[in-house]
Design a protein around this motif. Structure first.
Motif, PDB file in Angstrom:
ATOM      1  N   THR A  49      38.723  35.480  41.029  1.00  0.00           N
ATOM      2  CA  THR A  49      39.214  36.910  41.350  1.00  0.00           C
ATOM      3  C   THR A  49      39.973  37.647  39.945  1.00  0.00           C
ATOM      4  O   THR A  49      39.555  38.781  39.732  1.00  0.00           O
ATOM      5  CB  THR A  49      40.430  36.966  42.567  1.00  0.00           C
ATOM      6  N   TYR A  84      38.572  37.276  37.125  1.00  0.00           N
ATOM      7  CA  TYR A  84      37.638  37.577  36.445  1.00  0.00           C
ATOM      8  C   TYR A  84      36.649  38.674  37.141  1.00  0.00           C
ATOM      9  O   TYR A  84      35.654  39.214  36.430  1.00  0.00           O
ATOM     10  CB  TYR A  84      37.091  36.618  35.586  1.00  0.00           C
ATOM     11  N   LEU A  85      37.070  39.026  38.178  1.00  0.00           N
ATOM     12  CA  LEU A  85      36.316  39.995  38.973  1.00  0.00           C
ATOM     13  C   LEU A  85      36.774  41.231  39.097  1.00  0.00           C
ATOM     14  O   LEU A  85      36.289  42.396  39.140  1.00  0.00           O
ATOM     15  CB  LEU A  85      36.037  39.485  40.385  1.00  0.00           C
ATOM     16  N   THR A  86      38.219  41.242  39.236  1.00  0.00           N
ATOM     17  CA  THR A  86      39.109  42.669  39.211  1.00  0.00           C
ATOM     18  C   THR A  86      38.829  43.467  37.856  1.00  0.00           C
ATOM     19  O   THR A  86      38.921  44.614  38.040  1.00  0.00           O
ATOM     20  CB  THR A  86      40.544  42.410  39.552  1.00  0.00           C
ATOM     21  N   LEU A  89      36.258  44.510  36.765  1.00  0.00           N
ATOM     22  CA  LEU A  89      35.432  45.818  37.246  1.00  0.00           C
ATOM     23  C   LEU A  89      35.934  47.040  37.464  1.00  0.00           C
ATOM     24  O   LEU A  89      35.694  48.154  37.246  1.00  0.00           O
ATOM     25  CB  LEU A  89      34.210  45.254  38.105  1.00  0.00           C
ATOM     26  N   GLY A 128      43.033  42.648  35.770  1.00  0.00           N
ATOM     27  CA  GLY A 128      41.863  43.368  35.852  1.00  0.00           C
ATOM     28  C   GLY A 128      41.836  44.671  35.090  1.00  0.00           C
ATOM     29  O   GLY A 128      40.833  45.169  34.789  1.00  0.00           O
ATOM     30  N   THR A 155      32.919  38.569  34.386  1.00  0.00           N
ATOM     31  CA  THR A 155      32.283  38.283  35.703  1.00  0.00           C
ATOM     32  C   THR A 155      31.554  37.111  35.565  1.00  0.00           C
ATOM     33  O   THR A 155      31.806  36.481  36.895  1.00  0.00           O
ATOM     34  CB  THR A 155      31.497  39.534  36.505  1.00  0.00           C
ATOM     35  N   THR A 156      31.173  36.607  34.607  1.00  0.00           N
ATOM     36  CA  THR A 156      30.776  35.393  34.547  1.00  0.00           C
ATOM     37  C   THR A 156      31.473  34.299  34.883  1.00  0.00           C
ATOM     38  O   THR A 156      31.212  33.059  35.623  1.00  0.00           O
ATOM     39  CB  THR A 156      29.714  35.055  33.249  1.00  0.00           C
ATOM     40  N   ALA A 175      34.129  34.706  36.847  1.00  0.00           N
ATOM     41  CA  ALA A 175      34.360  34.760  38.255  1.00  0.00           C
ATOM     42  C   ALA A 175      33.443  34.147  39.020  1.00  0.00           C
ATOM     43  O   ALA A 175      33.818  33.134  39.823  1.00  0.00           O
ATOM     44  CB  ALA A 175      34.666  36.317  38.516  1.00  0.00           C
TER      45      ALA A 175
END
Length: 575
Positions: free
Chosen positions: A77, A79-81, A83, A154, A500-501, A503
């Motif tokens: 998460t 590494y997703l936030t 975005l 993020g 995101t890779t 994540a």
């Protein structure tokens, strides 16, 4: 003319919104603030996350597989936030305000996490080292603060690296050649922060208290924010270009509406603004490329493209706008190949730690005392590897490779990434062989219930060192590649896409652990990854990751051979 030369030509402005003066802003003069900020922020992040799987296991009383999955999900998460942060930075707030605002959220989250681990009545009640009884509320609050931290990070992860690179004018060859060195220095700062975290903060968490172990990272994050704000007057800022998502959707919609239209053989007939600057705020024009030609239909002019004398952006798009979409599509296969690598990389915070916890952690001993190294602290050899390889790459490998390849960077970014992927395979092989030998020793001497097997934890050094080498090649190469190939107004987004890779790599690891556990832990068998890993076969899991990495490298080589590089054209006027 001389007056024009003192201003940047890549569209950047100073903190007052005026054209950025090269002699007063940007370049290496801003790097101490940006790199200092990143070093402190990474110290905070790794100081909290390096040992987190053991906090879940020993303080929140979670089973090994559950602790590993929760750690992977939270890490994913984080590494997703990016975005979210990248979208706000590129579209509306700009990188400076995004970093500043989300850093404040980060500090609040880390402070609350430290309090939840230290204040009586809020922290989990423990009767012994491995005997804690947290309430559901205490566990829930811990995860609430952790995911608040994930939101805070993020806004920082996708912006700091691209913001630092923005300090070097793309149109000035003297400044542009320093960008690669900046990315290496940037990554060294990350690892210096990680080194302090792995060597000192892990010891604090294990031997002093988790309250201080989380409190010191909270202080470090507050220092990081102060570092960043101190350089405000010196920064060059890229203007936010409006919603990138809207622009991409416009190209897709316009292309579909014109699916019957024929693209002219003469590409100069495609629609583009006559000005030096593109119609995207703060962005240079991008040269036309021949692949993905279906989307060129969006730039073919027809009679129905105008409404009341003005262009309908949902029917007609500029070549630059079309090339933005093409650039993102071309990045996606390279992006996908980074997921398996990130899955392998994430094991340093999970199975490597659990493996090391069951090895001999003593460094030296006498009749009166012994000195030991916490399992999570062995990751400092990964950090030392990065600190060693980054300058070696910059000062030795690049000049030597340049003589053979003729390329200004010695190796292309894709070649650099390929070497990193290959090295990560070697790291997994080293981990698998070590675990095989450890289990063989256990079976030979019936050490199944022994807390620490008489095999020194320093046998883990090769796998950590190889992972550090892989990071210098794969991760820094990926970071630089995504920045360089990103459209001017989408650089934070592309940096976030790169992140995101990690994540998806963490989520993939969590999924693989779930699948492997459900398949192998049947009919009374402990499975590959049981709570007591001395009874398991973690070595089989490492071999599985090595096999997936080999397949991934093969696919990457095919993709790299196909890739078409972006080419920006023109400059942006200072005014």
């Amino acid at each position: 003319m001389e007056e024009d030369d003192i201003y940047t030509k890549d569209g950047t402005v100073d903190y007052k919104g005026n054209p950025a003066n090269k002699k007063k802003t940007g370049s290496w003069r801003t790097c101490p603030y940006i790199i200092g900020n990143e070093g402190c922020e990474r110290l905070a992040y790794y100081g909290m996350s390096t040992n987190l799987v053991l906090y879940f296991k020993h303080r929140l009383n979670q089973h090994t597989a559950v602790a590993a999955k929760n750690n992977q999900n939270w890490s994913g998460t984080c590494y997703l936030t990016p975005l979210i942060g990248a979208f706000l930075a590129d579209s509306y707030l700009g990188k400076y305000w995004t970093i500043a605002c989300f850093s404040l959220i980060y500090v609040i989250g880390m402070t609350l996490l430290a309090l939840s681990a230290s204040v009586h009545g809020i922290r989990p009640r423990c009767y012994a080292e491995d005997n804690c009884n947290p309430s559901k509320t205490q566990s829930a609050m811990t995860f609430l603060w952790l995911y608040l931290i994930a939101l805070g990070t993020g806004g920082i992860k996708p912006c700091v690296s691209s913001y630092g690179a923005d300090q070097f004018d793309d149109t000035d060859e003297m400044e542009k050649k320093h960008k690669s060195s900046f990315f290496n220095m940037y990554y060294i700062s990350i690892n210096i922060g990680a080194l302090v975290a792995a060597s000192i903060l892990v010891w604090v968490q294990d031997d002093v208290s988790w309250g201080w172990g989380f409190g010191i990272p909270a202080i470090a994050m507050a220092v990081a924010l102060c570092f960043f704000l101190s350089g405000t007057r010196l920064y060059r800022n890229q203007k936010p270009g409006g919603s990138a998502l809207t622009r991409l959707c416009q190209v897709v919609v316009a292309s579909i509406k014109k699916y019957t239209v024929t693209v002219p053989a003469d590409k100069s007939l495609l629609y583009e603004t006559a000005d030096a600057e593109s119609n995207i705020k703060g962005s240079r024009k991008i040269d036309h490329t021949n692949d993905l030609s279906f989307f060129d239909k969006a730039a073919v002019e027809t009679r129905t493209d105008q409404v009341n004398g003005s262009v309908n952006p949902w029917r007609l798009c500029t070549v630059t706008q079309v090339e933005e979409l093409k650039a993102i599509i071309r990045l996606l296969p390279i992006w996908a190949s980074g997921i398996i690598y990130s899955n392998v990389n994430s094991q340093m915070g999970n199975l490597f730690v659990l493996q090391g916890e069951r090895m001999d952690t003593r460094v030296c001993q006498s009749k009166f005392y012994y000195l030991y190294i916490p399992a999570a602290s062995v990751s400092m050899f990964n950090t030392l590897s990065v600190i060693f390889w980054a300058p070696v790459y910059d000062r030795i490998i690049v000049p030597v490779a340049r003589k053979f390849t003729g390329h200004k960077h010695g190796l292309t970014q894709l070649q650099r990434m390929g070497i990193g992927l290959f090295t990560s395979i070697l790291a997994m092989v080293a981990a698998a062989i070590l675990e095989h030998e450890r289990l063989k020793l256990i079976r030979r001497h019936n050490y199944y219930e022994l807390k620490e097997v008489p095999m020194t934890i320093f046998w883990q050094v090769p796998q950590y060192f190889l992972m550090g080498c892989a990071e210098v090649f794969a991760y820094i190469g990926q970071l630089e590649f995504f920045y360089e190939q990103a459209p001017d107004a989408m650089r934070s987004f592309c940096s976030a896409l790169s992140l995101t890779t990690f994540a998806l790599g963490s989520y993939l690891s969590s999924l693989l652990v779930t699948i492997v556990t459900s398949v192998t832990a049947k009919d009374g068998k402990p499975g590959w990854i049981p709570d007591k890993i001395n009874y398991g076969h973690v070595d089989y899991f490492f071999w599985l990751l090595a096999a997936l990495s080999v397949l991934n490298l093969g696919v990457f080589l095919l993709i790299a051979k196909w890739y078409t590089y972006k080419k920006a054209v023109g400059t942006l006027p200072a005014n």
